[in-house]
Write a protein that holds these residues in place. Structure first.
Motif, short mmCIF file in Angstrom:
data_model
loop_
_atom_site.label_atom_id
_atom_site.label_comp_id
_atom_site.label_asym_id
_atom_site.label_seq_id
_atom_site.Cartn_x
_atom_site.Cartn_y
_atom_site.Cartn_z
N GLU A 149 2.76 -6.76 0.23
CA GLU A 149 2.05 -5.48 0.33
C GLU A 149 2.92 -4.39 0.95
O GLU A 149 2.86 -3.24 0.52
CB GLU A 149 0.75 -5.66 1.12
N LYS A 150 3.72 -4.73 1.95
CA LYS A 150 4.59 -3.75 2.60
C LYS A 150 5.60 -3.18 1.59
O LYS A 150 5.88 -1.98 1.58
CB LYS A 150 5.34 -4.42 3.75
N ASP A 151 6.14 -4.05 0.75
CA ASP A 151 7.10 -3.62 -0.27
C ASP A 151 6.42 -2.74 -1.32
O ASP A 151 6.99 -1.74 -1.76
CB ASP A 151 7.74 -4.84 -0.95
N ILE A 152 5.21 -3.12 -1.70
CA ILE A 152 4.46 -2.32 -2.68
C ILE A 152 4.19 -0.94 -2.09
O ILE A 152 4.40 0.08 -2.77
CB ILE A 152 3.15 -3.03 -3.09
N ALA A 153 3.77 -0.89 -0.84
CA ALA A 153 3.50 0.40 -0.18
C ALA A 153 4.78 1.24 -0.12
O ALA A 153 4.75 2.45 -0.38
CB ALA A 153 2.94 0.16 1.22
N ARG A 154 5.92 0.61 0.20
CA ARG A 154 7.20 1.31 0.25
C ARG A 154 7.52 1.93 -1.12
O ARG A 154 7.92 3.09 -1.22
CB ARG A 154 8.30 0.33 0.67
N MET B 29 5.42 2.62 -3.53
CA MET B 29 4.43 3.64 -3.91
C MET B 29 4.77 4.99 -3.27
O MET B 29 4.30 6.03 -3.74
CB MET B 29 3.02 3.20 -3.51
N GLU B 30 5.60 4.99 -2.25
CA GLU B 30 6.05 6.23 -1.59
C GLU B 30 7.40 6.71 -2.13
O GLU B 30 7.86 7.78 -1.76
CB GLU B 30 6.14 6.01 -0.08
N ARG C 141 5.80 5.47 -9.79
CA ARG C 141 4.93 4.87 -8.76
C ARG C 141 3.59 4.46 -9.38
O ARG C 141 2.58 5.11 -9.18
CB ARG C 141 4.74 5.85 -7.62
N ARG D 226 1.21 1.30 -9.34
CA ARG D 226 0.97 0.03 -8.63
C ARG D 226 0.89 -1.16 -9.60
O ARG D 226 1.48 -2.20 -9.34
CB ARG D 226 -0.30 0.13 -7.79
#
Length: 189
Positions: free
Chosen positions: A79-84, A86-87, A93, A95
């Motif tokens: 999830e942290k990588d996905i959030a990174r 997405m920014e 971007r 998901r």
């Protein structure tokens, strides 16, 4: 070649210097490296609904975001990588496409761990010999439908027949360089 002579290439590559370079150096060249094929398939998935030039312009940023498209690393993204990502304005971007790439890494590794080489899998559909198309270029084909179904069974996403056909062209599994294009005969060899 005389200074005033122009290379004849596929019409789609004429409008942009980056597209010309991609066409002249990469597109349609038979690729047999499993990891490179996987990267190309993942990038083609990001193209869905977009123009290839967008992906091409962002390719370096994609490679950075996906850690060189190392399946071992990407499969562990959370999830942290996905959030990174997405920014990250440098990539597309989306998901679902990011998650599909992580899932694609897991599918790739599952194949490898089961003794199935990704390159052999892809090239097996054409018995190791590139299809030499002539005439109008289709958006999809019986081959791309077959490969799409097989990839979906393996757990890949964003691998519909149109995306897969673009992948097969780019990877040189299908030679769709136009009849008069200077690359057609080169790629055929």
């Amino acid at each position: 070649m005389a200074l005033n002579e122009q290379k004849i290439r596929c019409a789609w590559a004429e409008s942009d210097a980056l597209m010309r370079s991609y066409h002249d150096e990469e597109w349609g060249v038979p690729e047999h490296d499993s990891r490179a094929l996987w990267e190309l398939l993942m990038l083609e998935g990001f193209q869905a609904g977009l123009a290839w030039i967008i992906i091409l312009r962002k390719r370096d940023a994609f490679r950075k975001a996906f850690k060189g498209f190392d399946p071992e690393v990407v499969a562990r993204f959370g999830e942290k990588d996905i959030a990174r990502m997405m920014e990250d304005a440098g990539i597309v971007r989306a998901r679902a496409k990011i998650e599909a790439t992580i899932g694609g890494a897991k599918a790739y590794l599952a194949m490898r761990d089961a003794g199935e080489d990704f390159s052999s899998f892809i090239w097996g559909f054409v018995k190791g010999k590139a299809v030499q198309n002539t005439g109008a270029v289709p958006a999809s084909s019986e081959l791309s439908v077959e490969v799409s179904k097989a990839l979906k069974k393996k757990g890949f996403k964003f691998v519909g027949p149109v995306i897969v056909y673009a992948f097969l062209q780019a990877a040189g599994v299908v030679n769709d360089h136009a009849e008069g294009c200077f690359r057609r005969k080169v790629v055929r060899k």
